[in-house]
Design an enzyme around this catalytic site. Structure first.
Site, PDB file in Angstrom:
ATOM      1  CB  ILE A  57      -0.921  -0.009   1.243  1.00 45.24           C
ATOM      2  CG1 ILE A  57      -1.847  -1.233   1.191  1.00 45.24           C
ATOM      3  CG2 ILE A  57      -1.730   1.285   1.324  1.00 45.24           C
ATOM      4  CD1 ILE A  57      -2.672  -1.381  -0.071  1.00 45.24           C
ATOM      5  N   PRO A  94      -2.044   4.719   2.382  1.00 46.28           N
ATOM      6  CG  PRO A  94      -1.448   4.212   4.573  1.00 46.28           C
ATOM      7  CD  PRO A  94      -0.886   4.694   3.275  1.00 46.28           C
ATOM      8  CD  GLU A 132     -11.053  -1.240 -12.529  1.00 49.97           C
ATOM      9  OE1 GLU A 132     -11.885  -1.423 -13.408  1.00 49.97           O
ATOM     10  OE2 GLU A 132      -9.825  -1.358 -12.708  1.00 49.97           O
TER      11      GLU A 132
END
Lengths: 357, 175, 750
Positions: free
Chosen positions: C638, C641, C714
């Site tokens: 990540i 975040p 997505e």
């Protein structure tokens, strides 16, 4: 949008004279008119801007116990007027369940009464619509009509009146004040909007040049302050027109209903006052059974105009719900989601912390 | 028939010649005054991207004819910050990540400023959500937006010392 | 580890990994971020498109004279006078080309197809000019809906994907099954509806053109426009610093934009075109309608024996994009036999295209509902059922996953949500107000594509850096996350990195799509930064005057603007010192990156997640509200975040929208969309969105790409749609298999 003459009259009389010329429209808040002009449904030659006319933006409490609301009072100002909201809570709730905060800040009382239907076929100038062009037909009739009328419709037109505000107004017997070429007149709100008629595309009782200058609530309307609700079903939680809605108000004498007021929204070409249902409640105890009976009476003449039979079921149920909630008492504070069936779901504040497992 | 209106935009008085009565406040700001911070998302009052303050109240600029605004005062997103110092709502939107693509953001922020001055939401997140529902965010930044409005409300009420309870009394018990 | 114990900020300890606020935040909150339609070059003309009000037939006539007679109208572009283009609009341009409508003839193939372009001195005049055209049509009946459409066996789905994939013996699997469930699920046409309508401002200078337009694929688009206008690719410049949302709709060339560019050339003045909201329901793509059928065979203990997913996917009458919905069944549940297949159906609609989680959103909506039904059929808890069929390798291929922390996602999400308190049967829970309460879950999954990308990183004499790549920020936070990756590669603080992006003259950052932009452009930035540091290291280790002289074999570390000897950190030198002594004003690192193709052939590459939903339903009135949504997602490394959480939230809200709100309603007689606006095409408003939680499950992936980054844009939709639908079942006991779930569906089910 076509080019038009922009006219700003200095007085009511000047406005009425100017607007009596064919092809004229009044501009107040503009929230409905400008939209219709942009999509080509309305192509006025003359726009008469009444938004600054003096004296029409006041709320006046009348000596007889009623109230007069100027036509240019903005929806938000009326809904948040403390005395008004306390006296007519269902009207405030209906106003606050409509549109968005921005639109309520602009939209006026007079304009709300005259807002046009949201029927997609009315808005779609490529199709047939008797309301836009008498005799052209009604494409909604066999089209996408799951949200169309279930009361008072004919094959001429199955559109509904979209206003929330008008529903409790109809229930409370509001009187519409009109300035016209011929002078002043009053029209009961029930007579303001026309049901479909094969001989006329007329949507209201207004004549050319007629200007709504204000609205009165009769003294007896204040009797329902303690037991008044507006309920509205929507396909999203807010900023949506009603699937069906209902205003219910009770005047209680102990455990007996002394008087009742009921009206349905989004079911007909006008806000639909349910007189027989009101009569059925008088003298009754406020039981589920009595409410069911009243709802049944209100919908005796209902029939689907297309793929919308479910709206009759919903109209029945929302009437019962509105009556039940009205009987429980007007909420002390305006619900967070006005008119929603989820009134007390106070979802907590969102958390700001990042959340790593 | 050209005519002119006087309009105060972000504190600046303007005399604006209008050659066309059809010009909306939104198109006036964007195409003629080149104040493009105010966005056009639907042009029909259905999304809130064009929200500005008109005489201090939030409205949809797309549904307002410029010609009807003679003598009015407009505040847009460009007029919100005090020089380099962001308005509390602007700062909170950044801190709470109440934006993604940014296109609805000016409208969201002007709407939030309007909401806070209206004073009907208090610190109730549910009321904030409802009263911010006239501003669609397709990216789905709603959680940060709600949080930003709540946080900015706290900051502003601390600044002014006015407790922001804001919940409207209603009905018989309030009379 | 719980969030209380360890703040996210400390988990990675480098520039990447910090929850920085958006670098473009101030521009965006002050109205100074410039979107395409905000540009206003000198001499600007306004274009407004006229679109067809029928869905099939031809334009017989238009009143061009009336339009031209309107004061301010300069020109009307119709098929009769449209200047030639250098590329056949029917010929698709690889790799992502679609057929486009650019007034090549008078035929009408869908509602809202461009049929003319009116150009005027003012927006008001152009708008009215378009209205005055009053086109007359020869109308043919529109083919709308499952019955009227024309079925076909597609050669491909999505962009070149196989329409059918088989693994194992499905028929045998079903005959061995003790229990079989079957679910038919219908998903509606949906429209991207980015808040920013498609727009372009085109300005020509000779045979060079500058285009301000929102664009998700700068280099690809430049090449396409160059082909259409017969000019060298370098003559096309696209400026796209900010996109007001894309969701797939701004990656693909469309007719209206080409027409506006053409008009600008024809009139030799800059032209601005912005679509109206209604015009976004047609020529700029949508998520195609699907009718899906899923059959699941299992043993009595819930072990899958066969999974068959078939999708009838709609496309236009003249092009081929098909929602690859059935492919959603390939990567998720361990079944010895899986068959996915697609059939096409042609309708008189604009061509669908990729829309946020193309295929996966529709397909996983259907799959997760079917899986829930399967769990119910064998009397199992839906989470236990999913764990029972947990895939340790990719079911359809047997490939190992590059990483897969889905088990942790299930655990973390379920714990946070309180899933263990869920009654198995439906209709068991009511809240204190008597509302029906239901809990449902879904698994989220999304692949990790990778696109070639380029970047340039310049270390400057003052020790700061200029980093350049033509990336696209459409809200995901490219300005911020990519700069963080670059800063980390350069051993600098992000504040010392000047980041240039959103411009086609910069190195090609590839496509912002498929949730692959951060990984793809990020890898190029990582490598360009590495190249610059390597060059700087060479200068230092070969310079006898440097404290790092001769450390070439030992190696150096770049950190905080200094190079350190790896074996002795007391010996270091700042970038500025090294450059100053070398007499260089800068070093320029470059990279052309791509993923090693064997990574994808040898491994299954996916982000995963688990979504848990609570809905409340009014038992009499049928109105549904999502009251709680918890997602736990594992997507590799990540970078930021804060931004990633926002991406998950956004995806989850799209899931709410898919499940309960969005649908384009088409009149079956005319083929016209009757709710082509934002008042009646419902997307969620703020009040529809409950408090959301997105748990970022740590996942290290050394395989997926050298920077370990997967996609997050997505995946939030997948899983959420099914979770909400399953919660509706759990509240009411009725399975509603048509999206969006409406009030009357709940009423009639009860």
């Amino acid at each position: 949008m076509n080019r038009f003459d922009f006219i700003r009259p200095a007085s009511l009389a000047e406005a009425v004279t100017a607007a009596a010329v064919p092809g004229s429209v009044y501009l107040a808040g503009g929230t409905n008119l400008l939209d219709l002009m942009k999509i080509g449904v309305t192509r006025p030659e003359r726009v008469i801007d009444i938004s600054r006319l003096p004296g029409l933006d006041r709320i006046d409490w009348l000596p007889d116990g009623g109230v007069r609301i100027g036509a240019l009072v903005r929806n938000a100002d009326l809904a948040y007027d403390t005395r008004f909201a306390a006296t007519y809570p269902a009207i405030a709730e209906a106003l606050l369940s409509g549109a968005s905060a921005q639109l309520r800040n602009a939209a006026t009382v007079g304009g709300n009464l005259l807002q046009r239907t949201r029927c997609a076929y009315f808005q779609d100038t490529a199709g047939a619509c008797n309301r836009r062009e008498l005799g052209s037909g009604c494409d909604a009739l066999h089209g996408e009509n799951r949200l169309h009328a279930v009361l008072g419709w004919t094959e001429q037109c199955i559109a509904t009146h979209p206003s929330d505000f008008c529903v409790p107004l109809a229930a409370l017997g509001a009187v519409v004040e009109i300035e016209g070429v011929e002078g002043r007149k009053d029209i009961p709100i029930e007579n303001l909007h026309s049901l479909p008629d094969a001989t006329s595309a007329q949507e209201s009782a207004l004549l050319p040049g007629d200007l709504i200058s204000g609205l009165r609530l009769p003294p007896e309307a204040a009797a329902f302050a303690g037991n008044a609700r507006y309920m509205k079903l929507r396909e999203r939680a807010s900023y949506a027109f009603a699937v069906v809605s209902a205003a219910a108000m009770l005047d209680m004498d102990g455990d007996t209903i002394r008087a009742a007021r009921l009206a349905l929204g989004a079911v007909a070409a006008k806000p639909w006052r349910a007189h027989t249902a009101e009569a059925a409640l008088i003298g009754q105890r406020p039981t589920r059974e009595a409410f069911e009976k009243a709802a049944t009476a209100a919908l005796t003449d209902a029939r689907p105009s297309g793929d919308n039979a479910f709206k009759i079921t919903l109209a029945h149920r929302i009437l019962v719900r509105a009556l039940t909630l009205a009987h429980e008492g007007t909420p002390k504070v305006m619900p967070a989601l006005p008119a929603s069936p989820f009134p007390e779901q106070h979802l907590p504040a969102p958390k700001g912390d990042l959340h790593v497992a | 028939m050209p005519f002119s209106i006087s309009l105060t935009v972000n504190g600046q008085p303007n005399s604006i010649a209008l050659d066309d009565p059809r010009v909306t406040l939104l198109d006036l700001l964007r195409e003629r005054l080149h104040l493009t911070g105010t966005k056009k998302g639907c042009d029909r009052g259905q999304c809130g991207a064009c929200t500005v303050l008109l005489d201090g109240r939030r409205i949809n600029a797309c549904l307002t004819l410029a010609a009807s605004l003679d003598g009015s005062t407009v505040t847009t997103i460009e007029g919100l910050a005090d020089g380099a110092e962001l308005h509390a709502v602007q700062a909170a939107f950044i801190a709470c990540d109440g934006l993604q693509c940014g296109y609805c953001t000016p409208g969201q922020i002007m709407s939030a400023v309007g909401l806070l001055s209206e004073g009907h939401a208090g610190d109730d997140p549910e009321r904030v959500r409802e009263l911010m529902s006239g501003n669609i965010c397709r990216c789905g930044a709603y959680q940060g937006i709600t949080q930003a409005v709540l946080e900015a409300g706290h900051v502003l009420s601390q600044k002014t010392g006015v407790p922001d309870t804001g919940v409207q009394e209603n009905g018989r018990n309030a009379a | 580890m719980s969030p209380e114990k360890q703040p996210a900020t400390s988990r990675y300890g480098s520039n990447a990994g910090q929850p920085l606020t958006r670098r473009d935040g101030i521009l965006k909150v002050t109205g100074r971020a410039t979107y395409a339609a905000d540009n206003h070059p000198e001499g600007l003309l306004y274009a407004v498109m006229a679109v067809s009000r029928i869905a099939r037939g031809r334009v017989r006539s238009m009143n061009v004279d009336a339009a031209k007679a309107h004061s301010g109208v300069v020109e009307v572009l119709t098929p009769a006078n449209r200047p030639p283009l250098f590329h056949d609009p029917h010929e698709k341009m690889p790799p992502f080309g679609f057929r486009v409508e650019v007034l090549q003839d008078d035929s009408v193939r869908y509602g809202n197809q461009p049929i003319a372009l009116v150009i005027a001195e003012t927006l008001e005049a152009a708008t009215e000019g378009a209205a005055l055209l009053d086109p007359q049509y020869d109308t043919e009946p529109a083919r709308v809906g499952r019955e009227a459409g024309i079925r076909f066996d597609p050669p491909a789905v999505s962009i070149g994907g196989p329409p059918k994939t088989a693994h194992g013996d499905v028929e045998a699997g079903f005959s061995n099954a003790a229990i079989t469930v079957e679910a038919e699920v219908e998903t509606p046409p949906q429209y991207h509806n980015a808040m920013e309508p498609h727009a372009v401002v085109a300005e020509w200078d000779g045979n060079r053109v500058v285009l301000d337009m929102p664009n998700q694929a700068l280099a690809l688009s430049c090449a396409s426009y160059a082909a259409f206008f017969g000019i060298p690719v370098d003559n096309v410049t696209i400026r796209s610093p900010f996109l007001g949302g894309g969701f797939g709709s701004k990656a693909i060339l469309n007719g209206p934009q080409i027409l506006a560019i053409l008009a600008a050339r024809m009139l030799n003045r800059p032209v601005k075109l912005a679509l109206t909201r209604a015009q976004m329901y047609g020529p700029v793509g949508h998520r195609g309608q699907t009718w899906q059928k899923i059959r699941i065979g299992m043993e009595s203990d819930g072990t899958l024996t066969a999974l068959h997913h078939r999708s009838l996917s709609a496309t236009s009458a003249f092009d081929d994009f098909l929602e690859p919905a059935a492919n959603a069944s390939l990567p998720l549940y361990a079944s010895p036999a899986i068959l996915v297949e697609h059939e096409g159906i042609r309708l008189d609609t604009g061509t669908p295209g990729p829309m946020r989680a193309p295929g996966e959103a529709s397909g996983s909506a259907a799959l997760e509902v079917a899986i829930d039904e399967a769990a119910q059929a064998c009397g199992m808890d839906p989470l236990a059922f999913r764990l029972k069929n947990y895939a340790e390798t990719e079911p359809a291929t047997g490939k190992p996953f590059s990483s897969k922390a889905l088990r942790t996602c299930y655990e973390e999400g379920a714990t946070r949500f309180g899933w263990s308190r869920r009654p198995r049967a439906a209709g068991q829970m009511r809240d204190e107000n008597g509302l029906l309460v239901g809990w449902g879950m879904g698994t989220a999954v999304f692949g990790c594509p990778h696109f070639p990308a380029e970047a340039r990183a310049t270390l400057r004499a003052d020790g700061t850096a200029l980093v350049e790549t033509g990336a696209a920020d459409m809200g995901q936070g490219a300005w911020t996350a990519l700069a963080q990756i670059a800063a980390e590669a350069l051993g600098l603080d992000p504040d010392q990195v000047e980041f240039h992006s959103g411009l086609s003259t910069l190195p090609d950052a590839g496509i912002a799509g498929g949730s692959g932009h951060t990984a793809s452009a990020g890898l190029a930035l990582n490598q360009a930064g590495g190249d610059a540091i390597a060059q700087l290291s060479d200068l230092a280790v070969n310079d006898p005057a440097s404290r790092l002289f001769g450390a070439g074999n030992i190696g150096l570390t770049a950190r905080n603007g200094r190079l350190y000897r790896r074996d002795d950190e007391s010996r270091s030198e700042s970038y500025a010192e090294i450059l100053a002594r070398s007499g260089r004003s800068d070093v320029v690192g470059t990279a052309k990156s791509n993923r090693d193709p064997t990574v994808a052939t040898d491994h299954a590459l996916y982000s995963h997640g688990a979504v848990f939903a609570e809905v409340k339903i009014d038992p009499d009135l049928g109105q549904i509200r999502t009251t709680r949504l918890v997602g736990a997602f594992a997507a590799g490394r990540i970078i930021n975040p804060r931004l990633v959480q926002s991406q998950y939230f956004g995806g989850m809200i799209w899931g709410i929208s898919f499940a309960l709100h969005e649908e384009a309603i088409t009149d079956k007689r005319t083929g016209r969309i009757m709710n082509a606006d934002l008042a009646e095409y419902h997307v969620p408003v703020n009040a529809d969105v409950p408090p959301l939680e997105a748990i970022l499950v740590p996942e290290d992936d050394a395989i997926v790409n050298p920077i370990g980054v997967k996609g997050v844009g997505e995946i939030g939709i997948t899983g959420t749609v099914g979770a909400i639908a399953n919660a509706v079942w759990h509240a009411t006991g009725s399975r509603i298999r048509k999206f969006p779930i409406r009030i009357e569906d709940v009423l009639s089910a009860r």
